[in-house]
Design an enzyme around this catalytic site. Structure first.
Site, short mmCIF file in Angstrom:
data_model
loop_
_atom_site.label_atom_id
_atom_site.label_comp_id
_atom_site.label_asym_id
_atom_site.label_seq_id
_atom_site.Cartn_x
_atom_site.Cartn_y
_atom_site.Cartn_z
N GLU A 23 4.37 -7.58 8.77
CA GLU A 23 5.09 -6.53 8.02
C GLU A 23 6.39 -6.19 8.73
O GLU A 23 7.44 -6.01 8.10
CB GLU A 23 4.20 -5.28 7.89
N HIS A 39 3.04 -3.37 0.81
CA HIS A 39 1.61 -3.23 0.55
C HIS A 39 0.86 -4.26 1.39
O HIS A 39 1.21 -5.44 1.40
CB HIS A 39 1.31 -3.45 -0.94
N GLY A 71 4.49 5.27 10.95
CA GLY A 71 5.89 4.92 10.74
C GLY A 71 6.36 3.68 11.47
O GLY A 71 7.56 3.50 11.68
N MET A 78 1.80 7.23 1.42
CA MET A 78 0.46 7.10 0.84
C MET A 78 0.23 8.05 -0.34
O MET A 78 -0.87 8.56 -0.52
CB MET A 78 -0.60 7.31 1.92
N ARG A 79 1.26 8.28 -1.14
CA ARG A 79 1.08 9.07 -2.35
C ARG A 79 1.40 8.21 -3.57
O ARG A 79 2.37 7.44 -3.54
CB ARG A 79 2.05 10.27 -2.37
N LEU A 121 0.57 0.95 -10.32
CA LEU A 121 0.33 0.96 -8.86
C LEU A 121 0.30 -0.46 -8.28
O LEU A 121 -0.42 -1.33 -8.77
CB LEU A 121 -1.01 1.66 -8.57
C1 GAR Z 1 1.24 -0.47 6.54
O1 GAR Z 1 0.32 -1.46 6.87
C2 GAR Z 1 1.54 -0.52 5.05
O2 GAR Z 1 1.47 -1.81 4.50
C3 GAR Z 1 0.47 0.35 4.48
O3 GAR Z 1 0.31 1.39 5.40
C4 GAR Z 1 0.65 0.93 6.71
C5 GAR Z 1 1.63 1.91 7.30
O4 GAR Z 1 1.86 1.66 8.65
N1 GAR Z 1 0.83 0.82 3.18
C6 GAR Z 1 -0.04 1.05 2.20
O5 GAR Z 1 -1.24 0.91 2.34
C7 GAR Z 1 0.56 1.52 0.90
N2 GAR Z 1 -0.41 1.55 -0.12
P1 GAR Z 1 3.11 2.32 9.37
O6 GAR Z 1 3.05 3.81 9.08
O7 GAR Z 1 2.89 2.03 10.83
O8 GAR Z 1 4.36 1.68 8.83
#
Ligand code: GAR
Length: 208
Positions: free
Chosen positions: A171, A106, A12, A87-88, A141
């Site tokens: 990010e 992403h 998160g 992640m769903r 997706l």
């Molecule tokens: C992030 O890097 C995000 O881009 C990725 O998961 C991570 C979550 O980190 N998302 C995906 O891969 C979506 N397909 P966080 O829980 O620390 O925000």
């Protein structure tokens, strides 16, 4: 005041960045996880934000899970639903319900490297730049109109951990920025492209 619901599955840290940005005109109404042990839930609760868990393992199929998830989301009547490391894969019915007010981050420069393990795949492909994308969610997706991207260099000797850390730092910059633009009503969708009013360069280039 715009009401925002954030969906997470784990750590998160992106949700945290959005909360800590304290965006004027935005209220984080709830943080919802599909995993009971998601680390981010504790941070949200400590901030006084409503939290909920809709555990996907308790549902027979994607449609049933998505319906239960939507019911919890809709209690907060959100103007914006933010997927922050959620992640769903969501069903087209779910996505349609939130069309134009559902965004995702992403960890790649879309349309390259959709799906999982993006950092490892970028290293294997030998790309010289990599990055991250915030985009509107459509039924397909990791597609959908791009709001903002950040580009980082791939450096000699990078491994997955080093590259993902470099991307994650960006990010945490671009996700709150995208939410801010949306809250300010500056983002519109023009077919497959998102436009940001008053911004000439809606991208972030990080030099080495
Ligand atoms: C992030 O890097 C995000 O881009 C990725 O998961 C991570 C979550 O980190 N998302 C995906 O891969 C979506 N397909 P966080 O829980 O620390 O925000």
């Amino acid at each position: 005041m715009k009401s925002i619901v954030i969906l997470i599955s784990g750590r998160g840290s992106n949700m945290e960045a959005i909360v800590q940005a304290a965006i004027p005109g935005a209220r984080i109404a709830a943080v919802i996880s599909n995993r009971p042990n998601a680390g981010g839930l504790a941070f949200a609760a400590a901030q006084g934000i409503a939290t909920a868990v809709v555990d996907h393992t308790a549902y027979a199929d994607r449609a049933a899970f998505d319906a239960a998830l939507a019911a919890v989301i809709n209690r907060h009547a959100p103007d914006l639903v933010v997927l922050a490391g959620f992640m769903r894969v969501l069903t087209p019915d779910f996505v349609r319900q939130y069309e134009g007010r559902l965004i995702n981050i992403h960890p790649s420069l879309l349309p390259s490297f959709t799906g999982l393990h993006t950092h490892q795949r970028a290293l294997e492909a030998g790309v010289r730049v990599h990055g991250t994308t915030v985009h509107f969610v459509t039924a397909e997706l990791d597609c959908g109109p791009i709001i903002i991207q950040a580009v980082v260099p791939v450096m000699a000797g990078d491994d997955e951990a080093a590259l993902s850390a470099r991307v994650l730092a960006q990010e945490h910059r671009i996700f709150p920025q995208a939410v801010r633009w949306i809250v300010e009503d500056r983002v519109s969708i023009d077919g497959s492209v998102a436009r940001v009013a008053g911004v000439r360069e809606p991208g972030v280039l990080i030099s080495p």
